[in-house]
Enzyme design. Structure first.
Site, PDB file in Angstrom:
ATOM      1  N   GLU A  29       1.285  -1.357  -0.309  1.00 18.50           N
ATOM      2  CA  GLU A  29      -0.094   0.459  -0.008  1.00 18.50           C
ATOM      3  C   GLU A  29       1.156   1.346   0.306  1.00 18.50           C
ATOM      4  O   GLU A  29       1.736   1.417   1.239  1.00 18.50           O
ATOM      5  CB  GLU A  29      -0.658   0.384   1.139  1.00 18.50           C
ATOM      6  CG  GLU A  29      -2.173  -1.126   1.293  1.00 18.50           C
ATOM      7  CD  GLU A  29      -3.179  -1.020   0.426  1.00 18.50           C
ATOM      8  OE1 GLU A  29      -2.951  -0.106   0.010  1.00 18.50           O
ATOM      9  OE2 GLU A  29      -4.232  -2.202   0.134  1.00 18.50           O
ATOM     10  N   CYS A  36      -2.408   9.479   2.114  1.00 18.88           N
ATOM     11  CA  CYS A  36      -1.868   8.508   0.492  1.00 18.88           C
ATOM     12  C   CYS A  36      -3.039   8.751  -0.570  1.00 18.88           C
ATOM     13  O   CYS A  36      -2.735   9.383  -0.980  1.00 18.88           O
ATOM     14  CB  CYS A  36      -1.623   7.165   0.620  1.00 18.88           C
ATOM     15  SG  CYS A  36      -3.764   6.346   1.535  1.00 18.88           S
TER      16      CYS A  36
HETATM   17  P1  NAD Z   1       7.961   5.348   4.809  1.00 18.79           P
HETATM   18  O1  NAD Z   1       7.721   4.551   3.968  1.00 18.79           O
HETATM   19  O2  NAD Z   1       9.325   6.665   5.060  1.00 18.79           O
HETATM   20  O3  NAD Z   1       7.898   4.364   5.829  1.00 18.79           O
HETATM   21  C1  NAD Z   1       7.205   3.684   5.921  1.00 18.79           C
HETATM   22  C2  NAD Z   1       7.054   2.176   7.062  1.00 18.79           C
HETATM   23  O4  NAD Z   1       7.988   1.440   6.303  1.00 18.79           O
HETATM   24  C3  NAD Z   1       8.080   3.123   8.760  1.00 18.79           C
HETATM   25  O5  NAD Z   1       7.546   1.996   9.167  1.00 18.79           O
HETATM   26  C4  NAD Z   1       9.388   2.615   7.691  1.00 18.79           C
HETATM   27  O6  NAD Z   1      10.435   2.310   9.562  1.00 18.79           O
HETATM   28  C5  NAD Z   1       9.004   0.815   7.252  1.00 18.79           C
HETATM   29  N1  NAD Z   1      10.069   0.638   6.268  1.00 18.79           N
HETATM   30  C6  NAD Z   1      10.953   1.859   5.852  1.00 18.79           C
HETATM   31  N2  NAD Z   1      12.490   1.378   4.383  1.00 18.79           N
HETATM   32  C7  NAD Z   1      12.342  -0.243   4.112  1.00 18.79           C
HETATM   33  C8  NAD Z   1      12.995  -0.828   4.141  1.00 18.79           C
HETATM   34  N3  NAD Z   1      14.194  -0.935   2.990  1.00 18.79           N
HETATM   35  N4  NAD Z   1      12.143  -2.621   4.600  1.00 18.79           N
HETATM   36  C9  NAD Z   1      11.547  -2.615   5.476  1.00 18.79           C
HETATM   37  N5  NAD Z   1      10.855  -1.436   5.937  1.00 18.79           N
HETATM   38  C10 NAD Z   1      10.914   0.431   5.678  1.00 18.79           C
HETATM   39  O7  NAD Z   1       6.304   6.131   4.546  1.00 18.79           O
HETATM   40  P2  NAD Z   1       6.633   7.139   6.049  1.00 18.79           P
HETATM   41  O8  NAD Z   1       6.931   8.556   5.421  1.00 18.79           O
HETATM   42  O9  NAD Z   1       5.935   6.723   7.103  1.00 18.79           O
HETATM   43  O10 NAD Z   1       4.395   7.429   4.904  1.00 18.79           O
HETATM   44  C11 NAD Z   1       4.317   7.956   3.967  1.00 18.79           C
HETATM   45  C12 NAD Z   1       4.070   7.870   2.952  1.00 18.79           C
HETATM   46  O11 NAD Z   1       3.199   6.483   2.823  1.00 18.79           O
HETATM   47  C13 NAD Z   1       3.307   8.074   2.211  1.00 18.79           C
HETATM   48  O12 NAD Z   1       4.026   7.639   0.428  1.00 18.79           O
HETATM   49  C14 NAD Z   1       1.743   7.808   1.440  1.00 18.79           C
HETATM   50  O13 NAD Z   1       1.042   7.876  -0.198  1.00 18.79           O
HETATM   51  C15 NAD Z   1       2.365   6.360   1.952  1.00 18.79           C
HETATM   52  N6  NAD Z   1       0.742   5.588   1.922  1.00 18.79           N
HETATM   53  C16 NAD Z   1       0.536   4.949   1.500  1.00 18.79           C
HETATM   54  C17 NAD Z   1      -0.993   4.245   2.656  1.00 18.79           C
HETATM   55  C18 NAD Z   1      -1.547   3.458   1.271  1.00 18.79           C
HETATM   56  O14 NAD Z   1      -3.030   2.744   1.756  1.00 18.79           O
HETATM   57  N7  NAD Z   1      -1.844   3.488   0.316  1.00 18.79           N
HETATM   58  C19 NAD Z   1      -1.839   4.482   3.695  1.00 18.79           C
HETATM   59  C20 NAD Z   1      -0.334   5.487   4.200  1.00 18.79           C
HETATM   60  C21 NAD Z   1       0.779   6.188   3.851  1.00 18.79           C
END
Ligand code: NAD
Length: 511
Positions: free
Chosen positions: A264, A298
Site C-alpha cells: 500500500e 496517501c
Molecule cells: P516510509 O516509506 O518512510 O515508511 C513506512 C514504513 O516503512 C516505516 O515503518 C519505515 O520504518 C518502514 N521502512 C522504510 N524502509 C524500509 C525498508 N527498506 N524495509 C522495511 N521497512 C522499511 O513512509 P512514511 O513517511 O511513514 O509514510 C508516508 C508514505 O506512505 C506516503 O508515500 C504515503 O502515500 C504512503 N501511505 C500509503 C498508504 C496506502 O494505503 N497506500 C497509506 C498510508 C501511507
C-alpha cells in the site's frame, strides 16, 4: 502568526504518558534512549526503546508457536476476541486519539476518526469470522465433487506508515486474526506509543480469552527492523504501507524468497471538475481532501483537473477558503490544519513549490510557514494552491505535504488522460451532474485507480470496501470486501465418491 498557543513539552509528554498508561502500557518498560519528538511542538515526548533487527528471529519463532495453537481455534471464537478488542477501543477512543494527535499531529476529530476506523474494522471482522466462505463447483467426472477451502497463512508481518499510525495495523490485524494468522507489527518510528497502546488493548482481549500473547506482537524500530521481517522466511505475508521508495525495496526482497507481499504505497490523486459540477459541494470536497490532515494522507487530493469554463471561479473560491483555514494546535477545537510531521516534510514542500514555479506554475495561495508561539521546531504551513500550465514533472510526483496543483481541460477524454497519466494509481474523483461522464469515468475507459469516486473527494474511504491502488501504489487491497483472501491460502479439493478412477480430460492410463 499563530492561531493558538501550543502546549509546553512537559504538558504534551504528560498527556501522552497518561493516555498510554490508561490503555495498559507500562511506560517505563517501553522508554529508552531513542529520541521521540511530537510534531505539535517539535519537542520530546520522552525517549523510547527500539528493538534490534536481531530480535526479529525470536519474535517470529514465538509468533509461529502461537500460530500453531491459534489456527485451531474456531474462527467465530477468534472473532469474539476481535469483538472484545473493539469494545476496548470504544472505551479508549479518546486516549488513542490523543496519542495519534501527539505523535503525528492529526486534529482531534481526524485522530478519533482513525480510531473509529479501527472500531469499524473490528465490527467487520467479527461478521467475517462467520463468513470465510469457500466455493463448490461441478466436476467433469461422474461421482466427483470440487470445492475450495481457505486456511490461515501463518505469521503476517505488518509494516506501517506514520500518517495512519494505528488504523492500517488494525485493518490488517483484525482480518488476519479472524483468518487464523498471527501478526508481528513494525510501526512507524514516529508513533511508538500509539503502537504500544493499541497492542496493549489487543493483548488484554487475547489474555481474557486465554489466547497466546504472541498472537500479536509489536517491535518498535527503524527500517532495519522492517527489513529483518521482510527477509525472514518464517513470515508468510508482509503487508507494508508507506512510500513507493519503501515498496520498491520491500516487494522484490519478499518475492525473492517466494513470500507474499501486500503493498500500500504512495498516491497522486486527482479530481476532475466538470462544467456541470455543483461548485459548492465540489469546493467542500476538495478542501477536505486536499488540505485535511495537512496534506499527509496517501489519498490526499494533489491535483484538480477543472474544465476551462469553471477553473478560474474554482481557483478563486479555493484561494478564499484556503486563506481562512484555521492552522494550529491540533488538540484544540476548531483547528482544521495541524502540523507537518517534521522539518524534512517542510523542506520537501518548499522544494516542490520552487520546482513548480520553475515549471511555469503560480502559487495563488499558501505555502508559507506559519510560526506557532512557543513551538519553533514545529512545522505548520498554510496549504498551497498552485495553478499549473501543464502536468509537468513535479505534478506527477507525490510530495507528502498540502500542495494542490490546478490544471484545466477542454475535452473530457483529455481530463481522464491527465488523471491517469501519473505513475501512481490510488484514488480519483469526478465532480459532475452529467450521468454519461460519471459512467465513463467508472468504466474501463475511465480512471485507472483503485478508488474511483463520484461527487466526493479522494480521501476518507470507508472500511467496507477493499482499499488500495494500482501501478506504483503497489496493487494491494486491504480492509473490507474480499480483501481477507490475501491473509489466507486457498486449497482446491477434488473428492471422488464414485468407486472408479476416471482421469480428467479423458486421459487413459490403464495398467
Ligand atoms: P516510509 O516509506 O518512510 O515508511 C513506512 C514504513 O516503512 C516505516 O515503518 C519505515 O520504518 C518502514 N521502512 C522504510 N524502509 C524500509 C525498508 N527498506 N524495509 C522495511 N521497512 C522499511 O513512509 P512514511 O513517511 O511513514 O509514510 C508516508 C508514505 O506512505 C506516503 O508515500 C504515503 O502515500 C504512503 N501511505 C500509503 C498508504 C496506502 O494505503 N497506500 C497509506 C498510508 C501511507
Amino acid at each position: 502568526m499563530s492561531r493558538t498557543q501550543i502546549p509546553s513539552a512537559q504538558t504534551l509528554q504528560q498527556l501522552a504518558h497518561e493516555a498510554a498508561r490508561r490503555c495498559g502500557v507500562d511506560v517505563a518498560a517501553v522508554s529508552g534512549d531513542r529520541p521521540h519528538r511530537s510534531p505539535v511542538n517539535g519537542e520530546s515526548l520522552g525517549g523510547v526503546r527500539w528493538s534490534e533487527a536481531t530480535e526479529i528471529d525470536a519474535a517470529v519463532q514465538r509468533s509461529r508457536e502461537a500460530f500453531l495453537q491459534w489456527r485451531t481455534v474456531p474462527a467465530p471464537q477468534r472473532g469474539a476476541v476481535i469483538k472484545r478488542f473493539g469494545e476496548l477501543l470504544r472505551e479508549h477512543k479518546a486516549d488513542l486519539g490523543t496519542l495519534v494527535s501527539l505523535e503525528v499531529g492529526k486534529i482531534t476529530s481526524e485522530a478519533q476518526g482513525e480510531v473509529q476506523e479501527m472500531i469499524d474494522i473490528c465490527d467487520f471482522a467479527v461478521g467475517l469470522s462467520r463468513q470465510l466462505y469457500g466455493s463448490t463447483s461441478v466436476s467433469e467426472r461422474p461421482g466427483h465433487r470440487l470445492m475450495e477451502t481457505w486456511h490461515p497463512l501463518g505469521v503476517v508481518g505488518v509494516i506501517s506508515a506514520f500518517n495512519f499510525p494505528v488504523a492500517v495495523w488494525s485493518w490488517n490485524t483484525a482480518i488476519a486474526l479472524v483468518c487464523g494468522d498471527t501478526v508481528i507489527w513494525k510501526p512507524s518510528e514516529q508513533a511508538p506509543l500509539c503502537a504500544h497502546a493499541s497492542a496493549a488493548l489487543l493483548g488484554r482481549a487475547l489474555e481474557e480469552a486465554g489466547a497466546p500473547a504472541a498472537v500479536s506482537q509489536v517491535v518498535v524500530g527503524g527500517p532495519e527492523v522492517g527489513e529483518a521481517l521482510v527477509d525472514h522466511t518464517g513470515v508468510a505475508l508482509v503487508s507494508a504501507t508507506g512510500s513507493t521508495r519503501m515498496g520498491r525495496a520491500v516487494g522484490p526482497r519478499v518475492a525473492n524468497r517466494f513470500g507474499r507481499s501486500l503493498l500500500e504505497l504512495g498516491g497522486n490523486n486527482a479530481a476532475i471538475v466538470s462544467p456541470t459540477a455543483d461548485l459548492d459541494l465540489t469546493l467542500r470536497g476538495i478542501v477536505f481532501a486536499a488540505a485535511g490532515t495537512a496534506g499527509q494522507r496517501c489519498t490526499t487530493m494533489r491535483r484538480v483537473i477543472a474544465h476551462s469554463s469553471v477553473v478560474d471561479e474554482l481557483t478563486e473560491r479555493l484561494t478564499e477558503a484556503y486563506a481562512r483555514l484555521p492552522i494550529g494546535n491540533p488538540l484544540e477545537d476548531g483547528t482544521l490544519v495541524g502540523p507537518l510531521v517534521h522539518g524534512d516534510a517542510h523542506d520537501a514542500m518548499q522544494a516542490a513549490l520552487k520546482q513548480a514555479t520553475a515549471e511555469g506554475g503560480t502559487v495563488v495561495v499558501g505555502g508559507e510557514r506559519v510560526l506557532a508561539d512557543g513551538a519553533e521546531d514545529a512545522y505548520y504551513v498554510r496549504p498551497a494552491v498552485v495553478r499549473m500550465p501543464a502536468q509537468s514533472d513535479i505534478v506527477t510526483r507525490e510530495t507528502f505535504a498540502p500542495i494542490l496543483y490546478v490544471l484545466s481541460y477542454d475535452r473530457f477524454e483529455e481530463a481522464i488522460a491527465l488523471n491517469n497519466d501519473v505513475p501512481q494509481g490510488l484514488s480519483s474523483s469526478l465532480f459532475t451532474r452529467d450521468q454519461a461522464e460519471s459512467e465513463i469515468f467508472l468504466s474501463a475507459e475511465g480512471s485507472d485507480c483503485g478508488i474511483v469516486n463520484i461527487n466526493i473527494g479522494t480521501s476518507g474511504a470507508e472500511i467496507g470496501g477493499a482499499f488500495g491502488g494500482e501501478k506504483e501504489t503497489g496493487g494491494g487491497r486491504e480492509s473490507g470486501s474480499d480483501a481477507w483472501r490475501a491473509y489466507m491460502r486457498r486449497a482446491t479439493n477434488t473428492i471422488n465418491y464414485s468407486g472408479e478412477l476416471p482421469l480428467a480430460q479423458g486421459v487413459d492410463f490403464s495398467v
